[in-house]
Design a protein around this motif. Structure first.
Motif, PDB file in Angstrom:
ATOM      1  N   UNK A  22       0.812  -1.211   0.000  1.00 38.42           N
ATOM      2  CA  UNK A  22       0.000   0.000   0.000  1.00 38.42           C
ATOM      3  C   UNK A  22       0.845   1.260   0.000  1.00 38.42           C
ATOM      4  N   UNK A  23       1.948   1.254   0.781  1.00 35.66           N
ATOM      5  CA  UNK A  23       2.840   2.418   0.826  1.00 35.66           C
ATOM      6  C   UNK A  23       3.493   2.650  -0.533  1.00 35.66           C
ATOM      7  N   UNK A 283       4.271  18.794   0.707  1.00 35.86           N
ATOM      8  CA  UNK A 283       5.615  18.217   0.815  1.00 35.86           C
ATOM      9  C   UNK A 283       5.713  17.330   2.047  1.00 35.86           C
ATOM     10  N   UNK A 284       5.141  17.793   3.169  1.00 36.59           N
ATOM     11  CA  UNK A 284       5.152  16.986   4.391  1.00 36.59           C
ATOM     12  C   UNK A 284       4.387  15.680   4.198  1.00 36.59           C
ATOM     13  N   UNK A 285       3.247  15.767   3.489  1.00 31.31           N
ATOM     14  CA  UNK A 285       2.461  14.554   3.243  1.00 31.31           C
ATOM     15  C   UNK A 285       3.261  13.540   2.437  1.00 31.31           C
ATOM     16  N   UNK A 286       3.915  14.014   1.367  1.00 33.32           N
ATOM     17  CA  UNK A 286       4.716  13.093   0.561  1.00 33.32           C
ATOM     18  C   UNK A 286       5.861  12.497   1.389  1.00 33.32           C
ATOM     19  N   UNK A 287       6.571  13.343   2.140  1.00 40.44           N
ATOM     20  CA  UNK A 287       7.700  12.860   2.941  1.00 40.44           C
ATOM     21  C   UNK A 287       7.235  11.851   3.989  1.00 40.44           C
ATOM     22  N   UNK A 288       6.055  12.091   4.577  1.00 36.38           N
ATOM     23  CA  UNK A 288       5.523  11.144   5.553  1.00 36.38           C
ATOM     24  C   UNK A 288       5.251   9.794   4.904  1.00 36.38           C
ATOM     25  N   UNK A 289       4.662   9.810   3.699  1.00 36.14           N
ATOM     26  CA  UNK A 289       4.377   8.559   2.991  1.00 36.14           C
ATOM     27  C   UNK A 289       5.661   7.832   2.617  1.00 36.14           C
ATOM     28  N   UNK A 291       8.813   8.172   3.881  1.00 34.76           N
ATOM     29  CA  UNK A 291       9.644   7.704   4.991  1.00 34.76           C
ATOM     30  C   UNK A 291       8.919   6.714   5.888  1.00 34.76           C
ATOM     31  N   UNK A 292       7.588   6.645   5.798  1.00 40.89           N
ATOM     32  CA  UNK A 292       6.887   5.514   6.413  1.00 40.89           C
ATOM     33  C   UNK A 292       7.312   4.218   5.727  1.00 40.89           C
ATOM     34  N   UNK A 293       7.423   4.275   4.392  1.00 41.22           N
ATOM     35  CA  UNK A 293       7.880   3.110   3.633  1.00 41.22           C
ATOM     36  C   UNK A 293       9.287   2.702   4.072  1.00 41.22           C
ATOM     37  N   UNK A 317      16.695  -0.844   2.130  1.00 39.72           N
ATOM     38  CA  UNK A 317      16.291   0.375   2.841  1.00 39.72           C
ATOM     39  C   UNK A 317      17.374   1.447   2.716  1.00 39.72           C
ATOM     40  N   UNK A 318      18.632   1.052   2.870  1.00 42.01           N
ATOM     41  CA  UNK A 318      19.746   2.005   2.762  1.00 42.01           C
ATOM     42  C   UNK A 318      19.795   2.627   1.371  1.00 42.01           C
ATOM     43  N   UNK A 319      19.592   1.798   0.352  1.00 43.30           N
ATOM     44  CA  UNK A 319      19.629   2.283  -1.022  1.00 43.30           C
ATOM     45  C   UNK A 319      18.528   3.317  -1.267  1.00 43.30           C
ATOM     46  N   UNK A 320      17.312   3.015  -0.827  1.00 43.72           N
ATOM     47  CA  UNK A 320      16.202   3.954  -0.993  1.00 43.72           C
ATOM     48  C   UNK A 320      16.426   5.225  -0.179  1.00 43.72           C
ATOM     49  N   UNK A 321      16.907   5.052   1.046  1.00 43.92           N
ATOM     50  CA  UNK A 321      17.114   6.190   1.940  1.00 43.92           C
ATOM     51  C   UNK A 321      18.124   7.175   1.367  1.00 43.92           C
TER      52      UNK A 321
END
Length: 374
Positions: A22-23, A283-289, A291-293, A317-321
């Protein structure tokens, strides 16, 4: 199909990671909506990127789901052959690849232009996870024991640097550092490596960078010195992000992107388009979605019952981060422009498919956590 197999399939379906799926779907929808807006003012020709990206998403999601029929532990066996294949593809791109924007990074397959440096990131991750899971004793790695992981990372690093693609090459360094620190180093090894990095940075600045790469770093330190030249990208990006205010100018109403002031609005500066149209709140909404992932991915790593699964999940996770952090800091003017896309958000087939395959592996680790390891 016997009863044991049917029962196993039911358990696998029951453990399917719907939260992560879902994320991913949410971030994908936001990315596609943003890409549509980025090309909206240019008519059908500019919207072709949107339709291509939609097709890449459909293929990528199909691959992500198909990966669930494959036990991630088999990557122990297939990791090194995949590594050899990706090295051959990188050599092919350097020697006979197609060029664009002053770089030679792509292999033209007719129906698709493959950028082998993208799957190289995922394959290096898999290979490092396989090596570390076999060799880790819990006592920390010595400098000698890091020789092979350094070679695994170094070979594709060199081939990517000569394309040239410094941003992707540096991602391999961040990935190597993250996974190596995660499995633990001896203090003497850490001190030696820190001293080596401190000594090599001045040499890399003088001899390892192209002139345009040095200009990008100098522009980052003082973009206003050449705001219509080398500092144009950062200046226009900061204007777009700042002009969005609290709630933005509205969907399809961003002026920096639609009036073509903002360059690379489909790729490197896709988030600038989003911030202008949706503002600080969007922007906060996108970042929340997003970084929840990322946080859910860390939860997957913690819940894995074998060392290889933990390292695979942590590596993805490291690669995406690192891709996300570098891109976001870049578009806000806190880092030089290095051409790293925002995962699942920026346009690019090779990058998108690579990230979706990585997330498919992450979901595979989560789904099979109930299975006993050999």
């Amino acid at each position: 199909m016997d009863e044991t197999t049917r029962q196993m399939n039911r358990m696998l379906f029951y453990h399917f990671d719907w939260v992560m799926f879902g994320a991913i779907a949410l971030v994908a929808v936001l990315g596609l909506a943003n890409l549509y807006s980025a090309g909206f003012a240019g008519g059908d020709a500019s919207l072709s990127n949107f339709y291509k990206q939609l097709a890449y998403f459909l293929v990528g999601f199909g691959c992500l789901v198909a990966l669930h029929s494959f036990d991630y532990r088999e990557l122990h066996t297939y990791g090194y052959p995949l590594y050899g294949l990706v090295l051959l593809l990188l050599i092919w791109a350097v020697v006979a690849g197609s060029s664009g924007g002053g770089a030679q990074r792509w292999i033209n397959l007719g129906f698709f232009r493959l950028q082998p440096s993208e799957p190289a990131k995922l394959v290096v991750l898999i290979t490092l996870a396989s090596y570390y899971s076999r060799k880790d004793t819990g006592k920390g790695f010595s400098l000698k024991e890091l020789f092979m992981p350094a070679v695994i990372t170094g070979l594709p690093f060199v081939l990517i640097v000569v394309q040239p693609d410094l941003g992707t090459a540096l991602l391999l360094v961040f990935l190597f550092a993250s996974m190596t620190l995660f499995v633990k180093l001896k203090w003497s090894t850490l001190a030696t490596l820190s001293g080596f990095v401190a000594a090599i940075v001045p040499l890399a600045w003088k001899y390892g960078l192209h002139d345009y790469q040095r200009r990008r770093i100098e522009t980052f330190l003082n973009p206003e010195a050449d705001s219509m030249g080398s500092g144009y990208h950062i200046t226009q990006s900061k204007i777009a992000v700042g002009s969005g205010g609290m709630f933005g100018k509205g969907y399809l109403k961003g002026t920096q992107g639609h009036l073509h002031f903002l360059p690379e609005r489909h790729t490197d500066f896709a988030f600038s388009v989003w911030a202008e149209e949706w503002g600080f709140a969007g922007a906060l909404f996108f970042l929340a979605a997003f970084f929840f992932m990322i946080l859910w991915g860390l939860n997957v790593a913690l819940s894995s019952r074998d060392k290889f699964g933990v390292l695979l999940a942590f590596g993805v996770v490291s690669l995406l981060f690192w891709q996300a952090v570098i891109n976001l800091l870049m578009v806000m003017g806190f880092l030089p422009v290095v051409g790293i896309p925002l995962p699942l958000f920026s346009y690019g087939g090779s990058s998108l498919l690579t990230n979706l395959l990585g997330l498919g592996i992450l979901m595979n680790v989560r789904m099979r956590r109930f299975q006993k390891t050999a």
